[in-house]
Design a protein around this motif. Structure first.
Motif, mmCIF file in Angstrom:
data_model
loop_
_atom_site.group_PDB
_atom_site.id
_atom_site.type_symbol
_atom_site.label_atom_id
_atom_site.label_comp_id
_atom_site.label_asym_id
_atom_site.label_seq_id
_atom_site.Cartn_x
_atom_site.Cartn_y
_atom_site.Cartn_z
ATOM 1 N N LEU A 14 41.918 46.416 -56.685
ATOM 2 C CA LEU A 14 40.524 46.797 -56.457
ATOM 3 C C LEU A 14 39.680 46.595 -57.703
ATOM 4 O O LEU A 14 38.531 46.127 -57.632
ATOM 5 N N ASP A 15 40.244 46.922 -58.861
ATOM 6 C CA ASP A 15 39.506 46.764 -60.112
ATOM 7 C C ASP A 15 39.147 45.302 -60.346
ATOM 8 O O ASP A 15 38.023 44.969 -60.731
ATOM 9 N N ASN A 16 40.109 44.402 -60.148
ATOM 10 C CA ASN A 16 39.833 42.986 -60.369
ATOM 11 C C ASN A 16 38.859 42.421 -59.345
ATOM 12 O O ASN A 16 37.993 41.602 -59.683
ATOM 13 N N LEU A 17 38.970 42.856 -58.072
ATOM 14 C CA LEU A 17 38.047 42.353 -57.055
ATOM 15 C C LEU A 17 36.621 42.833 -57.313
ATOM 16 O O LEU A 17 35.656 42.064 -57.166
ATOM 17 N N ILE A 18 36.479 44.099 -57.681
ATOM 18 C CA ILE A 18 35.133 44.614 -57.964
ATOM 19 C C ILE A 18 34.582 43.966 -59.227
ATOM 20 O O ILE A 18 33.391 43.609 -59.298
ATOM 21 N N SER A 19 35.409 43.787 -60.251
ATOM 22 C CA SER A 19 34.961 43.103 -61.471
ATOM 23 C C SER A 19 34.547 41.675 -61.161
ATOM 24 O O SER A 19 33.554 41.166 -61.710
ATOM 25 N N ASN A 20 35.285 41.017 -60.288
ATOM 26 C CA ASN A 20 34.938 39.646 -59.902
ATOM 27 C C ASN A 20 33.594 39.621 -59.167
ATOM 28 O O ASN A 20 32.770 38.718 -59.384
ATOM 29 N N ALA A 21 33.346 40.616 -58.296
ATOM 30 C CA ALA A 21 32.070 40.675 -57.583
ATOM 31 C C ALA A 21 30.916 40.916 -58.556
ATOM 32 O O ALA A 21 29.827 40.343 -58.405
ATOM 33 N N ILE A 22 31.147 41.762 -59.585
ATOM 34 C CA ILE A 22 30.090 42.022 -60.578
ATOM 35 C C ILE A 22 29.813 40.770 -61.403
ATOM 36 O O ILE A 22 28.661 40.430 -61.690
ATOM 37 N N ALA A 23 30.909 40.054 -61.768
ATOM 38 C CA ALA A 23 30.743 38.903 -62.652
ATOM 39 C C ALA A 23 30.083 37.726 -61.951
ATOM 40 O O ALA A 23 29.304 36.987 -62.565
ATOM 41 N N TYR A 24 30.396 37.500 -60.656
ATOM 42 C CA TYR A 24 29.905 36.308 -59.969
ATOM 43 C C TYR A 24 28.904 36.617 -58.865
ATOM 44 O O TYR A 24 28.351 35.682 -58.269
ATOM 45 N N GLY A 25 28.681 37.916 -58.540
ATOM 46 C CA GLY A 25 27.748 38.253 -57.482
ATOM 47 C C GLY A 25 26.303 38.100 -57.924
ATOM 48 O O GLY A 25 25.976 38.003 -59.118
ATOM 49 N N ALA A 26 25.410 38.106 -56.943
ATOM 50 C CA ALA A 26 23.982 37.946 -57.221
ATOM 51 C C ALA A 26 23.400 39.253 -57.741
ATOM 52 O O ALA A 26 23.794 40.346 -57.314
ATOM 53 N N ASP A 27 22.470 39.152 -58.688
ATOM 54 C CA ASP A 27 21.761 40.333 -59.179
ATOM 55 C C ASP A 27 20.943 40.935 -58.045
ATOM 56 O O ASP A 27 20.231 40.216 -57.327
ATOM 57 N N GLY A 28 21.069 42.262 -57.871
ATOM 58 C CA GLY A 28 20.367 42.919 -56.785
ATOM 59 C C GLY A 28 20.970 42.636 -55.432
ATOM 60 O O GLY A 28 20.331 42.875 -54.405
ATOM 61 N N GLY A 29 22.232 42.132 -55.406
ATOM 62 C CA GLY A 29 22.877 41.772 -54.141
ATOM 63 C C GLY A 29 23.643 42.943 -53.545
ATOM 64 O O GLY A 29 23.476 44.101 -53.935
ATOM 65 N N ASP A 30 24.521 42.593 -52.597
ATOM 66 C CA ASP A 30 25.285 43.604 -51.861
ATOM 67 C C ASP A 30 26.761 43.516 -52.224
ATOM 68 O O ASP A 30 27.322 42.446 -52.438
ATOM 69 N N LYS B 207 36.604 55.117 -54.755
ATOM 70 C CA LYS B 207 35.520 55.804 -55.457
ATOM 71 C C LYS B 207 35.794 55.894 -56.951
ATOM 72 O O LYS B 207 34.896 55.752 -57.778
ATOM 73 N N GLU B 208 37.075 56.112 -57.315
ATOM 74 C CA GLU B 208 37.419 56.173 -58.740
ATOM 75 C C GLU B 208 37.201 54.824 -59.420
ATOM 76 O O GLU B 208 36.692 54.756 -60.549
ATOM 77 N N VAL B 209 37.567 53.745 -58.749
ATOM 78 C CA VAL B 209 37.379 52.413 -59.342
ATOM 79 C C VAL B 209 35.892 52.092 -59.434
ATOM 80 O O VAL B 209 35.427 51.535 -60.436
ATOM 81 N N LEU B 210 35.106 52.469 -58.394
ATOM 82 C CA LEU B 210 33.663 52.234 -58.452
ATOM 83 C C LEU B 210 33.013 53.031 -59.574
ATOM 84 O O LEU B 210 32.084 52.545 -60.250
ATOM 85 N N ALA B 211 33.486 54.249 -59.794
ATOM 86 C CA ALA B 211 32.935 55.062 -60.878
ATOM 87 C C ALA B 211 33.184 54.405 -62.233
ATOM 88 O O ALA B 211 32.351 54.491 -63.149
ATOM 89 N N LYS B 212 34.313 53.739 -62.378
ATOM 90 C CA LYS B 212 34.632 53.050 -63.619
ATOM 91 C C LYS B 212 33.632 51.932 -63.902
ATOM 92 O O LYS B 212 33.334 51.637 -65.066
ATOM 93 N N HIS B 213 33.125 51.300 -62.834
ATOM 94 C CA HIS B 213 32.192 50.166 -62.992
ATOM 95 C C HIS B 213 30.744 50.585 -62.689
ATOM 96 O O HIS B 213 29.915 49.713 -62.448
ATOM 97 N N ARG B 214 30.464 51.882 -62.716
ATOM 98 C CA ARG B 214 29.140 52.347 -62.329
ATOM 99 C C ARG B 214 28.039 51.746 -63.206
ATOM 100 O O ARG B 214 27.007 51.276 -62.696
ATOM 101 N N LEU B 215 28.233 51.720 -64.514
ATOM 102 C CA LEU B 215 27.195 51.195 -65.403
ATOM 103 C C LEU B 215 26.923 49.728 -65.141
ATOM 104 O O LEU B 215 25.772 49.283 -65.088
ATOM 105 N N ALA B 216 27.995 48.920 -64.958
ATOM 106 C CA ALA B 216 27.808 47.498 -64.694
ATOM 107 C C ALA B 216 27.125 47.270 -63.360
ATOM 108 O O ALA B 216 26.259 46.393 -63.218
ATOM 109 N N LEU B 217 27.456 48.085 -62.362
ATOM 110 C CA LEU B 217 26.810 47.940 -61.063
ATOM 111 C C LEU B 217 25.338 48.319 -61.127
ATOM 112 O O LEU B 217 24.488 47.670 -60.505
ATOM 113 N N ASP B 218 25.066 49.391 -61.881
ATOM 114 C CA ASP B 218 23.662 49.801 -62.023
ATOM 115 C C ASP B 218 22.842 48.740 -62.744
ATOM 116 O O ASP B 218 21.692 48.477 -62.387
ATOM 117 N N SER B 219 23.427 48.138 -63.789
ATOM 118 C CA SER B 219 22.677 47.131 -64.550
ATOM 119 C C SER B 219 22.386 45.892 -63.707
ATOM 120 O O SER B 219 21.390 45.209 -63.924
#
Length: 497
Positions: free
Chosen positions: A371-387, A334-346
């Protein structure tokens, strides 16, 4: 560099050592061949001499028998016809018999038949000088004489048989000696072969360990010098130079990364601080277009700062030590997700993570980096509006954490090199800045640092799924006591934008 080992004698070259080994190993075999040749030559000579003597002695014994028969025939014929020529023939055969018997006595010096024949010859030699009546009376001397001659022939045959038996025993003795020498000298050759193989292989193995130590970065401070041919010692000295040079380059690299990160973070902080002040209206009101540009500058600065921090993480991991503690993994996620909250929302990504608490003994800093690198990788290469799904499974001896996202699958040709430092695959990063290619490498190193593993696995629903496996380091008091694998609240918390 002159060392105690280099002052000892050693082959000047590897070729010299191989040739010396060949000569020394072949020396016992050469000695064996020489001794075998000498023994066979001696047996051959002895057999040849014995065969010649046997033929000669057998022929002499038969001749003596024939002479005894002719002497008796001549004497009996003289007793009938009384011709002087028959006595001459008798005397000639008697002389020949006496000469051959003297030779036979050398062969059978203590034979009683030979001595008896010599005594009978004295009596038979007197026959030509006797009167006819007395001559006829002495004719009864010839049957015992013939019997003695036949007994001497049989004694000669026994003597020949004994000599043949002696030669056979000598051959068996030579054969046993040759077998013993063969075993001893072949064993010596094998021992010498093993010795020289060890002398050749030992420095090669030492060099191999040196090279592996240099390549893995785990070489010891005290290195035993290589003992062997001059070429291998020179190669060992070159490896010493290479190792010291690599140490210098590593130190220069570490210093460069420290200075570069400092030099980059200082102006970057100023840029981000200035853009924040402008966005707050310190320099006056801004138009919507200007605010959009400032947001782009701030986002790009944040991305650049993240890349610098990844580079610093990669640098620090080369010399990190594990510091394990029992933490609640759900709280860390949850702490790592909170760090990337803005990028996930965008990006409008839907987040699906597991419920806690989930206690496990890990290195907190390393696990946060993963966890930080995996979540950052998902944000960078994942689909917009994806899961984006984060799952955790706890087993008796390990913990598995999966970070999966929708989007474009990773190409097959990129998978073998996915965790190599600075490697970038075919997929293009979404955003204004290009990635550094060390995020997944840092995550994999953090997993290995804890004795775990990070791998790319197939997922039935989502395109990309990374699985982190962490072993159990120490029993934790707040870990559940069940021994079967359990699913820790998979897909229970939903945070959608």
């Amino acid at each position: 560099m002159t060392t105690r080992v280099s002052r000892r004698w050693r082959p000047r070259s590897l070729l010299q050592l191989v040739l010396l080994a060949f000569l020394v190993v072949m020396l016992p075999l050469g000695v064996l061949m020489f001794q075998a040749g000498q023994a066979l030559s001696e047996l051959s000579r002895l057999a040849d001499v014995s065969a010649r003597q046997a033929v000669e002695e057998t022929r002499r014994a038969r001749t003596l028998g024939a002479l005894a028969l002719e002497m008796e025939r001549s004497a009996r014929q003289y007793a009938v016809v009384e011709q002087e020529s028959l006595l001459e023939i008798y005397d000639e055969r008697l002389l020949e018999y006496r000469q051959l018997l003297a030779q036979q006595r050398e062969l059978l010096p203590n034979d009683p038949d030979v001595m008896a024949l010599e005594a009978q010859l004295v009596d038979l030699a007197r026959l030509p000088g006797l009167e006819l009546e007395e001559f006829e009376a002495r004719l009864d001397l010839f049957p015992p004489f013939a019997q003695r001659t036949e007994a001497m022939r049989r004694a000669t045959n026994r003597h020949i048989d004994n000599r043949i038996e002696t030669i056979r025993e000598r051959a068996e003795s030579v054969q046993a000696r040759l077998w013993f020498q063969t075993g001893a000298l072949v064993s010596a050759s094998l021992v010498l072969m093993l010795l020289f193989s060890w002398l050749i292989i030992r420095p090669v193995r030492q060099l191999e360990r040196r090279i592996l130590g240099i390549g893995s970065g785990t070489r010891s401070q005290k290195v035993k010098p290589v003992q062997g041919p001059a070429e291998l010692i020179q190669l060992d000295q070159r490896l010493d130079w290479l190792a010291s040079r690599l140490d210098e380059l590593e130190a220069e690299k570490q210093q460069f990364l420290r200075h570069m990160s400092h030099e980059l973070k200082t102006p970057l902080a100023s840029v981000r601080e200035g853009s924040a002040l402008l966005a707050d209206g310190v320099a006056g009101d801004l138009s919507p277009r200007q605010l959009e540009i400032l947001e782009l500058i701030d986002a790009s600065g944040g991305e650049l700062q993240r890349l610098i921090e990844q580079l610093l993480d990669y640098n620090l991991l080369q010399h990190s030590q594990v510091e394990c503690e029992t933490i609640d993994l759900a709280t860390v996620v949850k702490e790592v997700l909170a760090k990337h909250r803005l990028a996930l929302d965008s990006k409008g990504m839907r987040i699906d993570t597991f419920d806690g608490p989930l206690a496990w003994t890990v290195d907190r800093t390393a696990t946060v980096r993963i966890l930080d690198n995996l979540i950052s990788n998902a944000i960078a290469y994942g689909a917009d509006g994806g899961d984006l799904e984060i799952r955790a499974r706890r087993y008796r001896d390990r913990l598995e954490v999966e970070v999966a996202n929708s989007g474009e699958p990773i190409a097959e040709q990129d998978r073998p090199r996915l965790f190599e430092a600075f490697y970038q695959g075919q997929a293009r990063r979404k955003g204004p800045l290009k990635g550094s290619g060390i995020g997944l490498s840092v995550a994999a190193d953090c997993a290995r640092l804890q004795g775990g593993q990070l791998a790319l696995v197939d997922d039935p629903r989502l395109a990309v799924c990374f699985r982190l496996t962490l072993p159990r380091h120490a029993p934790a008091s707040d870990v559940a006591t069940d021994d079967t694998s359990t699913l820790a609240g998979e897909a229970s918390l939903h945070a959608r934008n």
